[in-house]
Design a protein around this motif. Structure first.
Motif, mmCIF file in Angstrom:
data_model
loop_
_atom_site.group_PDB
_atom_site.id
_atom_site.type_symbol
_atom_site.label_atom_id
_atom_site.label_comp_id
_atom_site.label_asym_id
_atom_site.label_seq_id
_atom_site.Cartn_x
_atom_site.Cartn_y
_atom_site.Cartn_z
ATOM 1 N N ILE A 60 0.858 -1.185 0.000
ATOM 2 C CA ILE A 60 0.000 0.000 0.000
ATOM 3 C C ILE A 60 0.892 1.232 0.000
ATOM 4 N N GLY A 65 -3.008 0.600 -4.022
ATOM 5 C CA GLY A 65 -2.666 -0.753 -3.609
ATOM 6 C C GLY A 65 -1.942 -1.419 -4.766
ATOM 7 N N LEU A 93 -7.318 -5.333 -0.536
ATOM 8 C CA LEU A 93 -6.965 -3.919 -0.672
ATOM 9 C C LEU A 93 -8.185 -3.010 -0.528
ATOM 10 N N SER A 95 -10.576 -3.471 1.415
ATOM 11 C CA SER A 95 -10.917 -3.404 2.838
ATOM 12 C C SER A 95 -9.996 -2.463 3.615
ATOM 13 N N ARG A 96 -8.905 -2.027 2.999
ATOM 14 C CA ARG A 96 -7.980 -1.100 3.670
ATOM 15 C C ARG A 96 -8.451 0.323 3.413
#
Length: 142
Positions: A60, A65, A93, A95-96
């Motif tokens: 990241i 991402g 990614l 979910s980040r």
């Protein structure tokens, strides 16, 4: 063939898969493959009947991402596993917080594979570890 994909912190199998695919099959140097970024990455491992058969590494960088080191053992290629690993990478990614763009450096022979998954190539072709590549991206819908 039933594949399972999950995040892992045990890099033993990830490194072994990358060694097989990139160093042994594609003649990438160990120095290029083991670039020192693994400690800060999210790693995915794909298994079939408990045996490791695929991997990917996610980094990241701000809102981006980066999906890289996507490797599938030869005998599992063409089974849909690579696409499944990519979908899992995208989900991880997504979910980040703050990640709005996905990026990858695609070997040119794999451009169509990534295009089918919604990625768009941009910029010129370039050499990475002796293999022609192009940058690709995909915007995440939020």
């Amino acid at each position: 063939m039933k594949h399972e994909i999950s995040e892992t912190t045990d890099l033993t199998h990830c490194h072994a898969l990358r060694r097989t695919v990139f160093i042994e099959e594609q003649n990438v140097s160990e120095a290029d493959e083991m670039d020192g970024l693994d400690a800060e990455a999210i790693h995915l491992i794909a298994t079939c009947d408990g045996a490791p058969v695929g991997t990917a590494r996610l980094l990241i960088r701000g809102e981006t991402g980066k999906i890289g080191r996507v490797a599938v053992l030869r005998e599992h290629r063409g089974t849909g596993l690579g696409a499944a690993i990519m979908r899992q990478a995208e989900a991880a990614l997504r979910s980040r917080p703050g990640v709005t763009r996905l990026y990858l450096s695609a070997q040119t022979h794999a451009l169509r594979f990534y295009e089918k998954l919604g990625y768009s190539a941009y910029g010129p072709e370039y050499d990475d570890a002796g293999i022609p590549h192009r940058d690709m991206e995909k915007r995440l819908d939020r």
